[in-house]
Design a protein around this motif. Structure first.
Motif, short mmCIF file in Angstrom:
data_model
loop_
_atom_site.label_atom_id
_atom_site.label_comp_id
_atom_site.label_asym_id
_atom_site.label_seq_id
_atom_site.Cartn_x
_atom_site.Cartn_y
_atom_site.Cartn_z
N LEU A 58 -7.09 0.30 -3.45
CA LEU A 58 -5.72 0.08 -3.91
C LEU A 58 -4.80 -0.23 -2.74
O LEU A 58 -3.99 -1.18 -2.81
N VAL A 62 -3.06 -3.94 -2.71
CA VAL A 62 -1.61 -4.01 -2.86
C VAL A 62 -0.99 -4.72 -1.67
O VAL A 62 -0.18 -5.65 -1.81
N LYS A 63 -1.38 -4.32 -0.46
CA LYS A 63 -0.85 -4.97 0.74
C LYS A 63 -1.19 -6.46 0.77
O LYS A 63 -0.37 -7.30 1.14
N VAL A 72 3.69 -6.70 -7.11
CA VAL A 72 2.55 -5.94 -7.60
C VAL A 72 3.03 -4.75 -8.43
O VAL A 72 3.81 -3.93 -7.96
N LEU A 74 2.55 -1.22 -10.28
CA LEU A 74 1.84 0.05 -10.32
C LEU A 74 2.32 0.79 -11.56
O LEU A 74 3.32 0.40 -12.17
N TYR A 78 7.10 -1.15 -8.77
CA TYR A 78 6.69 -2.45 -8.26
C TYR A 78 6.83 -2.48 -6.73
O TYR A 78 7.77 -1.93 -6.17
#
Length: 240
Positions: A58, A62-63, A72, A74, A78
């Motif tokens: 994750l 995400v990065k 992105v 979650l 966001y």
């Protein structure tokens, strides 16, 4: 726990305005290892290794996608990048890292998640007098002639100079002071200091510290019950 402090408002206010205001600090941190244990305890079919693996993926994904320009999502918010800056002409380009042109990572909570976390939130009235966390603004080395250097490579026994705000710490308290954190997240507490003040700390790199790169953490005790920490953005390197 959320610690709420009352203190006198330093602003020049109208006579009929409230003279006091509230500020707060959180005096506990749930770190990644503790979060993993909570998730495992919540769902016994998951193992520590499972959760660690998911969090690692994750973190990476995400990065990766935020860097590509995605917003992105979650479960509770966001993550995205935001650009800002100024220019004298409409056709001037945007160049991050020059002038005041910046790209900043941003986290935005979903409204329902923010409302749920704030609703009936636990807190403690900690009394009068707000005292802030320590802040590390800059790291330097101090030469034998007393001059300062931006060079952050040290040999054991050399002096590390920390500049910041609210840096006062009790060197006799083993939970306070300067800690050096290696790549394995193992901490070494510095025991010898030349000076510990409100804005400057002069600490000696331990003589038995193994070579390597280290994060610098400062821990103080601004309240009667809580500890507070600051980790420098810069790292130092220790050589033989």
């Amino acid at each position: 726990m959320l610690q709420v402090y009352a203190y006198r408002n330093p602003l020049d206010l109208p006579a009929d305005a409230d003279k006091y205001c509230f500020r707060s600090l959180t005096d506990q941190t749930l770190d990644c290892d503790q979060l993993v244990k909570e998730i495992v305890g919540y769902n016994s079919t998951l193992t520590d290794a499972d959760v660690h693996a998911v969090l690692t993926v994750l973190d990476n994904r995400v990065k990766h996608f935020v860097k590509l320009g995605y917003r992105v999502e979650l479960p509770f918010g966001y993550v995205f990048n935001r650009a800002n800056g100024t220019s004298s002409k409409l056709r001037d380009g945007f160049f991050p890292g020059t002038a005041n042109h910046r790209i900043t990572a941003v986290f935005k909570f979903k409204d329902e998640a923010a409302e749920e976390m704030a609703r009936d939130a636990a807190f403690n009235m900690a009394g009068k007098g707000f005292v802030g966390r320590p802040v590390i603004d800059e790291l330097c080395s101090k030469k034998r002639n007393g001059s300062e250097s931006e060079q952050l490579t040290f040999v054991p026994g050399a002096m590390l100079l920390i500049k910041g705000q609210r840096t006062s710490a009790d060197a006799e308290d083993p939970k306070q002071g300067v800690f050096l954190i290696n790549a394995d997240k193992e901490e070494t507490r510095i025991d010898e200091y030349n000076h510990i003040g409100t804005n400057i700390v002069e600490a000696y790199v331990p003589s038995d510290l193994p070579p390597g790169k280290y994060e610098v953490k400062l821990v103080t005790k601004p309240g009667s019950k809580r500890y507070a920490k600051s980790i420098a953005e810069q790292t130092i390197e220790v050589k033989e």
